[in-house]
Design a protein around this motif. Sequence first.
Motif, mmCIF file in Angstrom:
data_model
loop_
_atom_site.group_PDB
_atom_site.id
_atom_site.type_symbol
_atom_site.label_atom_id
_atom_site.label_comp_id
_atom_site.label_asym_id
_atom_site.label_seq_id
_atom_site.Cartn_x
_atom_site.Cartn_y
_atom_site.Cartn_z
ATOM 1 N N ASN A 72 0.818 -1.212 0.000
ATOM 2 C CA ASN A 72 0.000 0.000 0.000
ATOM 3 C C ASN A 72 0.855 1.267 0.000
ATOM 4 O O ASN A 72 0.375 2.338 0.346
ATOM 5 N N ASN A 73 2.121 1.097 -0.395
ATOM 6 C CA ASN A 73 3.032 2.234 -0.478
ATOM 7 C C ASN A 73 3.151 2.659 -1.945
ATOM 8 O O ASN A 73 3.795 1.968 -2.744
ATOM 9 N N PRO A 74 2.530 3.775 -2.347
ATOM 10 C CA PRO A 74 2.505 4.163 -3.764
ATOM 11 C C PRO A 74 3.892 4.330 -4.373
ATOM 12 O O PRO A 74 4.106 3.956 -5.534
ATOM 13 N N ASP A 75 4.837 4.880 -3.607
ATOM 14 C CA ASP A 75 6.181 5.079 -4.154
ATOM 15 C C ASP A 75 6.856 3.745 -4.448
ATOM 16 O O ASP A 75 7.471 3.567 -5.505
ATOM 17 N N ARG A 76 6.741 2.820 -3.532
ATOM 18 C CA ARG A 76 7.368 1.513 -3.738
ATOM 19 C C ARG A 76 6.677 0.762 -4.870
ATOM 20 O O ARG A 76 7.333 0.089 -5.683
ATOM 21 N N ILE A 77 5.359 0.855 -4.945
ATOM 22 C CA ILE A 77 4.623 0.203 -6.028
ATOM 23 C C ILE A 77 5.103 0.715 -7.377
ATOM 24 O O ILE A 77 5.320 -0.057 -8.318
ATOM 25 N N LEU A 132 10.389 -1.545 -12.570
ATOM 26 C CA LEU A 132 11.454 -2.540 -12.711
ATOM 27 C C LEU A 132 10.944 -3.816 -13.373
ATOM 28 O O LEU A 132 11.613 -4.394 -14.238
ATOM 29 N N LEU A 133 9.757 -4.254 -12.981
ATOM 30 C CA LEU A 133 9.223 -5.507 -13.507
ATOM 31 C C LEU A 133 8.731 -5.364 -14.943
ATOM 32 O O LEU A 133 9.038 -6.194 -15.799
ATOM 33 N N VAL A 134 7.977 -4.315 -15.206
ATOM 34 C CA VAL A 134 7.467 -4.101 -16.565
ATOM 35 C C VAL A 134 8.628 -3.872 -17.533
ATOM 36 O O VAL A 134 8.594 -4.324 -18.679
ATOM 37 N N GLY A 135 9.665 -3.207 -17.044
ATOM 38 C CA GLY A 135 10.839 -2.983 -17.878
ATOM 39 C C GLY A 135 11.536 -4.261 -18.299
ATOM 40 O O GLY A 135 12.247 -4.290 -19.300
ATOM 41 N N LYS A 136 11.317 -5.325 -17.537
ATOM 42 C CA LYS A 136 11.884 -6.637 -17.867
ATOM 43 C C LYS A 136 10.881 -7.542 -18.582
ATOM 44 O O LYS A 136 11.131 -8.732 -18.767
ATOM 45 N N GLY A 137 9.739 -6.976 -18.931
ATOM 46 C CA GLY A 137 8.771 -7.740 -19.709
ATOM 47 C C GLY A 137 7.781 -8.556 -18.911
ATOM 48 O O GLY A 137 7.036 -9.363 -19.476
ATOM 49 N N HIS A 138 7.738 -8.347 -17.595
ATOM 50 C CA HIS A 138 6.795 -9.099 -16.772
ATOM 51 C C HIS A 138 5.422 -8.428 -16.764
ATOM 52 O O HIS A 138 5.311 -7.213 -16.946
ATOM 53 N N GLN A 139 4.386 -9.236 -16.542
ATOM 54 C CA GLN A 139 3.039 -8.699 -16.353
ATOM 55 C C GLN A 139 2.886 -8.388 -14.864
ATOM 56 O O GLN A 139 3.103 -9.254 -14.021
ATOM 57 N N CYS A 146 16.536 -1.810 -1.613
ATOM 58 C CA CYS A 146 17.779 -2.467 -2.019
ATOM 59 C C CYS A 146 18.147 -1.960 -3.407
ATOM 60 O O CYS A 146 17.308 -1.382 -4.114
ATOM 61 N N PRO A 147 19.383 -2.147 -3.836
ATOM 62 C CA PRO A 147 19.771 -1.730 -5.189
ATOM 63 C C PRO A 147 18.906 -2.402 -6.254
ATOM 64 O O PRO A 147 18.539 -3.574 -6.116
ATOM 65 N N ALA A 148 18.594 -1.684 -7.297
ATOM 66 C CA ALA A 148 17.740 -2.214 -8.356
ATOM 67 C C ALA A 148 18.301 -3.505 -8.946
ATOM 68 O O ALA A 148 17.559 -4.442 -9.238
ATOM 69 N N ASP A 149 19.627 -3.571 -9.098
ATOM 70 C CA ASP A 149 20.239 -4.773 -9.667
ATOM 71 C C ASP A 149 20.023 -5.981 -8.768
ATOM 72 O O ASP A 149 19.815 -7.096 -9.265
ATOM 73 N N ASN A 150 20.074 -5.791 -7.460
ATOM 74 C CA ASN A 150 19.826 -6.902 -6.529
ATOM 75 C C ASN A 150 18.408 -7.432 -6.679
ATOM 76 O O ASN A 150 18.166 -8.648 -6.705
ATOM 77 N N PHE A 151 17.465 -6.500 -6.765
ATOM 78 C CA PHE A 151 16.062 -6.894 -6.921
ATOM 79 C C PHE A 151 15.875 -7.658 -8.230
ATOM 80 O O PHE A 151 15.221 -8.705 -8.271
ATOM 81 N N LYS A 152 16.462 -7.162 -9.312
ATOM 82 C CA LYS A 152 16.327 -7.822 -10.609
ATOM 83 C C LYS A 152 16.932 -9.227 -10.579
ATOM 84 O O LYS A 152 16.396 -10.161 -11.187
ATOM 85 N N GLN A 153 18.051 -9.385 -9.869
ATOM 86 C CA GLN A 153 18.686 -10.695 -9.777
ATOM 87 C C GLN A 153 17.799 -11.693 -9.037
ATOM 88 O O GLN A 153 17.693 -12.857 -9.433
ATOM 89 N N VAL A 154 17.148 -11.234 -7.981
ATOM 90 C CA VAL A 154 16.249 -12.108 -7.226
ATOM 91 C C VAL A 154 15.067 -12.514 -8.097
ATOM 92 O O VAL A 154 14.680 -13.691 -8.143
#
Length: 227
Positions: free
Chosen positions: A8-13, A19-26, A103-111
């Motif tokens: 429910n945190n608009p900034d985090r959402i 990050l996710l849409v940029g990688k092609g995820h729905q 966390c760093p964006a790259d860490n999140f993308k790796q997970v």
Amino acid sequence: MRILLIDNNPDRIAIIGALLVGKGHQFRSVSDSRLAWQLAQDQAFEVIIIAIDRTSQDAFWVIRQIRQQGLPVTFLVLGTSGRPQEREASLQAGADTYLVWPCPADNFKQVVRALFLKNIAKEPYWLREGELSLNLTDRLAYRQNQMIILTDRECQLLAVLMQFPDQILTPAQLVNRVWGETDVGKKNRVEVYIKYLRKKIDDPFVDKLIQTIVGAGYMLTPFPIKQ
């Protein structure tokens, strides 16, 4: 992948969505864990991300509910404290991975990438009713050994109908379960997608599975009505 975020945190959402849409995820987000549970039953999300700086017990509740149902969902919990107790509680509840946020964006993308590879190895998630089978993972239906390619929304609608065989579902119920909305004024969407489904599921066959109950709603009859 189809990914649902409970937060429910608009900034985090906004950050996670980008990050996710940029990688092609729905990507979809909701703020209510009980709505997330309902959506997970209907829409075959492969990954659910849960931010637990809101109500941890509620977050863990939805994990346990989905695990009890045996749905093939991978859970990523985003914690804000980084405390060992928080991580342990998340894993004990049934989460697959715990990550401290921010966390760093790259860490999140790796997970997320690791979760993607994990999901590739999973068996497809099937629903079966009578002569109709639905592969929710690949959005493919099968009837009388014929493969039927579905769009994401068609697949979601058919899944809901198959989960309630021989039961009348009102347009309002279908709008809520498929689109996650409560606006009954949008019931025309249901009529449109029922028509799409019939063209694929019923029109090529003699016997019809999808029934219209005038003044009430729609119903899937797993054992077809003879024409």
